[in-house]
Write a protein that holds these residues in place. Structure first.
Motif, PDB file in Angstrom:
ATOM      1  N   PRO A   1      16.634  51.000 -93.555  1.00 54.49           N
ATOM      2  CA  PRO A   1      17.291  50.049 -92.626  1.00 54.49           C
ATOM      3  C   PRO A   1      18.582  50.592 -92.020  1.00 54.49           C
ATOM      4  CG  PRO A   1      16.802  49.012 -94.748  1.00 54.49           C
ATOM      5  CD  PRO A   1      16.607  50.475 -94.925  1.00 54.49           C
TER       6      PRO A   1
ATOM      7  N   ASN B   1      17.472  52.085 -89.024  1.00 55.89           N
ATOM      8  CA  ASN B   1      16.246  51.492 -88.507  1.00 55.89           C
ATOM      9  C   ASN B   1      15.274  52.606 -88.124  1.00 55.89           C
ATOM     10  OD1 ASN B   1      14.362  49.696 -87.427  1.00 55.89           O
ATOM     11  ND2 ASN B   1      15.429  49.547 -85.446  1.00 55.89           N
TER      12      ASN B   1
ATOM     13  N   SER C   1      12.095  47.885 -88.095  1.00 56.89           N
ATOM     14  CA  SER C   1      12.328  46.476 -87.734  1.00 56.89           C
ATOM     15  C   SER C   1      11.033  45.749 -87.350  1.00 56.89           C
ATOM     16  CB  SER C   1      13.350  46.373 -86.604  1.00 56.89           C
ATOM     17  OG  SER C   1      12.926  47.126 -85.501  1.00 56.89           O
TER      18      SER C   1
ATOM     19  N   ILE D   1       9.914  44.704 -91.289  1.00 57.71           N
ATOM     20  CA  ILE D   1      10.806  44.156 -92.327  1.00 57.71           C
ATOM     21  C   ILE D   1      11.002  42.648 -92.135  1.00 57.71           C
ATOM     22  CG2 ILE D   1      12.940  44.678 -91.074  1.00 57.71           C
ATOM     23  CD1 ILE D   1      14.165  45.459 -93.809  1.00 57.71           C
TER      24      ILE D   1
ATOM     25  N   SER E   1      13.090  40.871 -94.737  1.00 61.99           N
ATOM     26  CA  SER E   1      14.444  40.679 -95.272  1.00 61.99           C
ATOM     27  C   SER E   1      14.771  41.821 -96.235  1.00 61.99           C
ATOM     28  CB  SER E   1      14.540  39.334 -96.005  1.00 61.99           C
ATOM     29  OG  SER E   1      13.674  39.342 -97.109  1.00 61.99           O
TER      30      SER E   1
ATOM     31  N   SER F   1      18.282  38.355 -93.644  1.00 59.33           N
ATOM     32  CA  SER F   1      17.056  38.327 -92.848  1.00 59.33           C
ATOM     33  C   SER F   1      17.062  39.505 -91.879  1.00 59.33           C
ATOM     34  CB  SER F   1      16.990  37.032 -92.055  1.00 59.33           C
ATOM     35  OG  SER F   1      18.004  37.063 -91.059  1.00 59.33           O
ATOM     36  N   ARG F   2      15.894  39.778 -91.309  1.00 60.42           N
ATOM     37  CA  ARG F   2      15.809  40.871 -90.329  1.00 60.42           C
ATOM     38  C   ARG F   2      16.833  40.674 -89.212  1.00 60.42           C
ATOM     39  NH1 ARG F   2      10.186  41.470 -87.937  1.00 60.42           N
ATOM     40  NH2 ARG F   2      10.500  39.245 -87.756  1.00 60.42           N
TER      41      ARG F   2
ATOM     42  N   CYS G   1      20.345  41.773 -89.822  1.00 57.86           N
ATOM     43  CA  CYS G   1      20.594  43.232 -89.941  1.00 57.86           C
ATOM     44  C   CYS G   1      20.965  43.861 -88.595  1.00 57.86           C
ATOM     45  CB  CYS G   1      19.371  43.937 -90.517  1.00 57.86           C
ATOM     46  SG  CYS G   1      18.967  43.398 -92.187  1.00 57.86           S
TER      47      CYS G   1
ATOM     48  N   SER H   1      22.128  49.798 -87.062  1.00 59.89           N
ATOM     49  CA  SER H   1      22.042  48.494 -87.714  1.00 59.89           C
ATOM     50  C   SER H   1      23.450  48.072 -88.098  1.00 59.89           C
ATOM     51  CB  SER H   1      21.200  48.597 -88.997  1.00 59.89           C
ATOM     52  OG  SER H   1      21.943  49.311 -89.973  1.00 59.89           O
TER      53      SER H   1
END
Ligand SMILES: Cc1cc2nc3c(=O)[nH]c(=O)nc-3n(C[C@H](O)[C@H](O)[C@H](O)COP(=O)(O)OP(=O)(O)OC[C@H]3O[C@@H](n4cnc5c(N)ncnc54)[C@H](O)[C@@H]3O)c2cc1C
Length: 342
Positions: free
Chosen positions: A127, A130, A139, A142, A144, A159-160, A163, A170
């Motif tokens: 993440p 990303n 992304s 994902i 969370s 949560s996505r 992010c 990110s």
């Protein structure tokens, strides 16, 4: 009850794909949330600089010493949380190797990660920038993730949307830096409901070369692996961290003025209405592709990749700075590193 082991004076060469030597004052292996909690109550921890380390495939240790503590992520586990006719939800430990997760999905007929095959590193690091390749990004799958805040000791689920994922970016590269990502929750598709993404002509060419008429999750993954092995240097043979710089992203106004100054410049529109200029083209245009200075070089097959033939991190940084200066002088564009500098 297990205790935390503080390894001292650790040579990080074995822990980074650039294969540079840097001596860490301490290294602590983190195998679960309990280890993080123990670390956080340790008085020694709070006086020290810290760095979370996964596979070391997107980091450059630029100095000879890392005067702090490396938190080596070794949190394992792939757990099936739920499934329905269309998809499966997995909880994956941050220390799991990304390629093991991709393999798990392919072997279980689950689609969504095949275009991200063979990206080195750990799930917990994915993440941060990303990760993305061949039209897919983390992304996309994902839902969370869970973080341990190294400043406050709090555990939070994000949560996505929280992010703030963008192209190789990110919230974890900006506002929320001092956290340890412990696990990811992802949703992947059952094969018969999965829509493959083979829009890249290079992927189509390999599929054709391999005689694939009806692509599957597995055959697309294999095609991507072939492509990547042809294009990128293997860190086991020559030290590198993949793309050193990000592609340049700009708005319509700036893209037009850049084209006026350099009519040859390749500019690709992106779905979000921004424009992307390949950094490799800019670096090649400045004559850097395949160049070697001492023990550092620019890979001959791919101008975005800096390769280490045996130098220290500082020399790699020096070459990166020269490249940035040249691109700025020739095209008026400032390249930014994709690799994290420690
Ligand atoms: C040959 C090669 C090809 C590559 N190709 C691609 C590609 O196609 N697409 C792409 O996106 N990337 C690519 N990369 C870059 C790299 O593989 C990814 O960025 C990967 O996600 C890095 O994972 P890592 O575990 O090695 O991270 P590390 O290098 O260990 O860490 C990277 C950064 O993330 C932080 N970090 C790591 N883990 C955590 C965690 N659990 N919590 C909080 N912070 C953390 C570190 O502090 C550091 O700042 C490539 C690299 C190589 C060497």
């Amino acid at each position: 009850m297990s205790y935390l082991c503080w390894e001292e004076s650790v040579d990080l060469r074995q822990y980074n794909t650039f294969n540079v030597c840097s001596i860490a004052r301490y290294l602590v292996r983190i195998r679960g949330m309990e280890d993080l909690k123990k670390l956080h109550v340790s008085p020694r921890f709070h006086g020290l600089r810290n760095l979370v380390l996964g596979g070391g495939s997107n980091i450059l240790f630029a100095t000879q010493d890392f005067d702090g503590v490396i938190l080596k992520n070794e949190i394992g586990g792939i757990e099936l949380l739920s499934q329905d006719d269309h998809s499966t939800v997995l909880r994956v430990g941050g220390g799991v190797e990304w390629t093991s997760l991709v393999k798990y999905c392919i072997e279980n007929g689950l689609g969504g990660l095949e275009n991200l095959s063979l990206i080195p590193g750990t799930v917990g690091a994915a993440p941060i920038q990303n990760i993305g390749a061949y039209g897919a990004e983390l992304s996309d799958v994902i839902l969370s993730l869970e973080i341990f805040n190294l400043s406050t000791g709090e555990v939070t689920t994000m949560s996505r949307d929280e992010c703030l994922f963008e192209y190789r970016d990110s919230i974890f590269k900006r506002e929320l830096k001092n956290v340890f990502i412990t696990c990811l929750i992802i949703r992947v598709n059952k094969e018969r409901f999965h829509c493959l993404n083979t829009e890249y002509s290079s992927v189509q060419d390999i599929l054709q070369e391999q005689g694939v008429i009806t692509p599957t999750i597995r055959s697309v993954s294999e095609a991507i692996c072939i492509l990547r092995r042809r294009k990128l240097p293997d860190p086991k043979i020559v030290g590198n961290a993949g793309s050193f710089f990000k592609n340049f992203v700009c708005d319509d106004f700036l893209s037009q003025s850049l084209v006026k100054r350099n009519p040859q410049i390749p500019i690709f529109p992106k779905p979000d209405r921004s424009f992307m200029i390949p950094a490799a083209w800019l670096i090649e245009g400045c004559g850097w592709k395949g160049k070697r200075v001492g023990e550092v070089g620019v890979f001959s097959n791919h101008a975005l990749v800096l390769v280490n033939y045996g130098s220290r991190g500082g020399e790699i940084m020096s070459m990166a700075k020269l490249i940035v200066q040249d691109v700025q002088a020739q095209y008026g564009i400032e390249l930014t590193p994709e690799v994290n500098i420690a």
